[in-house]
Write an enzyme that holds these catalytic residues in place. Structure first.
Site, mmCIF file in Angstrom:
data_model
loop_
_atom_site.group_PDB
_atom_site.id
_atom_site.type_symbol
_atom_site.label_atom_id
_atom_site.label_comp_id
_atom_site.label_asym_id
_atom_site.label_seq_id
_atom_site.Cartn_x
_atom_site.Cartn_y
_atom_site.Cartn_z
ATOM 1 N N GLN A 156 -2.916 -0.974 2.881
ATOM 2 C CA GLN A 156 -2.056 -0.378 3.903
ATOM 3 C C GLN A 156 -2.825 -0.025 5.168
ATOM 4 O O GLN A 156 -2.205 0.218 6.208
ATOM 5 C CB GLN A 156 -1.339 0.855 3.345
ATOM 6 C CG GLN A 156 -2.243 2.058 3.103
ATOM 7 C CD GLN A 156 -1.521 3.194 2.373
ATOM 8 O OE1 GLN A 156 -1.322 3.152 1.157
ATOM 9 N NE2 GLN A 156 -1.126 4.215 3.111
ATOM 10 N N CYS A 162 2.336 3.930 2.508
ATOM 11 C CA CYS A 162 2.255 3.739 1.050
ATOM 12 C C CYS A 162 3.623 3.450 0.438
ATOM 13 O O CYS A 162 3.759 2.607 -0.444
ATOM 14 C CB CYS A 162 1.660 4.984 0.397
ATOM 15 S SG CYS A 162 2.668 6.470 0.603
ATOM 16 N N HIS A 305 1.877 10.628 -2.311
ATOM 17 C CA HIS A 305 1.497 9.212 -2.253
ATOM 18 C C HIS A 305 2.441 8.384 -3.117
ATOM 19 O O HIS A 305 2.793 8.789 -4.216
ATOM 20 C CB HIS A 305 0.051 9.076 -2.741
ATOM 21 C CG HIS A 305 -0.556 7.729 -2.513
ATOM 22 N ND1 HIS A 305 -0.336 6.984 -1.371
ATOM 23 C CD2 HIS A 305 -1.385 6.983 -3.289
ATOM 24 C CE1 HIS A 305 -1.010 5.849 -1.458
ATOM 25 N NE2 HIS A 305 -1.650 5.812 -2.609
ATOM 26 N N ASN A 332 -2.520 0.506 -6.579
ATOM 27 C CA ASN A 332 -2.581 1.238 -5.324
ATOM 28 C C ASN A 332 -2.564 0.237 -4.159
ATOM 29 O O ASN A 332 -2.598 -0.981 -4.372
ATOM 30 C CB ASN A 332 -3.855 2.099 -5.321
ATOM 31 C CG ASN A 332 -3.788 3.219 -4.298
ATOM 32 O OD1 ASN A 332 -2.802 3.407 -3.600
ATOM 33 N ND2 ASN A 332 -4.877 3.970 -4.196
#
Ligand code: NAG
Length: 370
Positions: A156, A162, A305, A332
């Site tokens: 990102q 996110c 997140h 992630n």
């Protein structure tokens, strides 16, 4: 609006039953050394040299440069503070390894502002409640990566987007389940075009690099008709451009989406049945995370997140004298040079860091692409 979900978003802590002081039998000499340097920092005079040495290694490993000497010296100070923080995290989280990461020159607030971006939960009109699934006969270990439903790790960059990566990851998985095709989907379409707002709370909208929410992004995607491919609408890492969405290039569409109750068995059952799930998490330990199963004694459950739950395991490796932990496998969006090749493992069983609090699932239409 489900009050139960809001309740779980309020700050709360898991209190430490004990803080164990002897830690880490890890195989990475840099990390071991960094942690012991941070330890000696308080009681020895030559710590500055060591910290500067590690800062030099850090800069070359992650290609960091600073415009001025002043900036350099400031970042060195932040780096030292983060070594001390990594050591504290190590004590609180002995089954993971904490140390130097690509975020070691950022203050915690810079890190939050630039690399997270999850807004508080609100439920869009079309959100359903996931029906309760049977939980007997769930496999002990399960990983959607082994079944072809997960695209490669994305990055990102310095943008609080996110939420858009969590959203595309969930729809990529659902689209794969519906069509048999794994297609990487466009985060930039969400960053530029999705300004979906909470009908009940003025101003709480998906807003590019300033944060958003996966359930609102599913709502947007449902209304817009779908998402384009990553390569047709590539990621730029900023939200200054206009919306360039082209309806004729839609490749994946939302059929419906649901929120899943705060129940680990239901989360596992939904994961296995419906594909990777969009989840919220508190990311404070992720700034210093290197590898292992993160299971902090104390972690806020306030969610900041958005990530993707892709699987789980029954027994993660743990250093001698710590029990092996069952864990979730989290994809992630900070590149492959963070964590375990871009992935994070967090222990299952106690809603650690709020990982069970905001879980949603999406189903895709069977729109087979050519
Ligand atoms: C959601 O969409 C999927 C795929 O089209 C469908 O099988 C399922 O029945 C839908 N669920 C609900 C609750 O409408």
């Amino acid at each position: 609006m489900d009050r139960l979900f809001l309740l779980f978003l309020s700050l709360s802590c898991v209190f430490a039953s004990a803080v164990v002081s002897d830690v880490i039998s890890n195989d990475d000499p840099l990390i071991r050394q960094v942690v012991s340097d941070a330890e000696t920092e308080e009681d020895s005079g030559d710590h500055l040299l060591n910290a500067e040495h590690h800062f030099t290694l850090f800069k070359s490993k992650f290609g960091k440069t600073y415009a001025t000497q002043e900036e350099h010296d400031y970042r060195l100070g932040v780096f030292k503070a983060n070594l001390r923080r990594a050591k504290r995290h190590q004590l609180l989280d002995p089954t993971a390894i904490h140390g130097v990461t690509k975020f070691s020159d950022l203050t915690p607030s810079e890190f939050r502002r630039q690399f997270l971006g999850l807004k508080p939960l609100k439920l869009p009109a079309d959100a359903q409640k996931a029906p309760i699934l049977p939980t007997d006969n769930l496999p002990d270990d399960f990983d959607w990566r082994d079944r072809g439903a997960v695209t490669g790790i994305k990055d990102q960059g310095s943008c609080g987007s996110c939420w858009s990566f969590s959203t595309t990851g969930a729809l990529e998985g659902a689209h794969y389940l519906a069509t048999g095709e794994l297609v990487s989907l466009s985060e930039q379409q969400l960053v530029d075009c999705d300004h979906e707002c909470d009908p009940q709370e003025y101003g709480a909208c998906d807003s590019g690099c300033n944060g958003g929410l996966m359930t609102s992004a599913f709502e947007y995607t449902l209304k817009a008709g779908g998402l384009e491919r990553e390569e047709d609408y590539p990621y730029t890492g900023n939200d200054r451009g206009p919306c360039k969405f082209d309806k004729s290039k839609i490749v994946a569409s939302v059929a419906n989406f649901s929120v899943i109750s705060v129940d680990e068995e239901q989360i596992a059952a939904n994961l296995v049945k419906h594909g990777p799930l969009a989840v919220g998490i508190n990311a404070v330990f992720m700034q210093t995370y290197v590898k292992g199963v993160s299971c902090p004694y104390i972690c806020f459950r306030s969610l900041d997140h958005g990530v993707l739950l892709v699987g789980y395991g029954s027994a993660g490796y743990a250093p001698i004298r710590f029990k092996e932990k069952p864990y979730w496998i989290i994809k992630n969006s900070w590149g492959e040079n963070w964590g375990e090749d871009g992935y994070y493992k967090i222990c299952r069983g106690h809603n650690v860091c709020g990982v069970d609090s905001m879980v949603s699932s999406v189903a895709a239409l069977n729109t087979k692409s050519q």
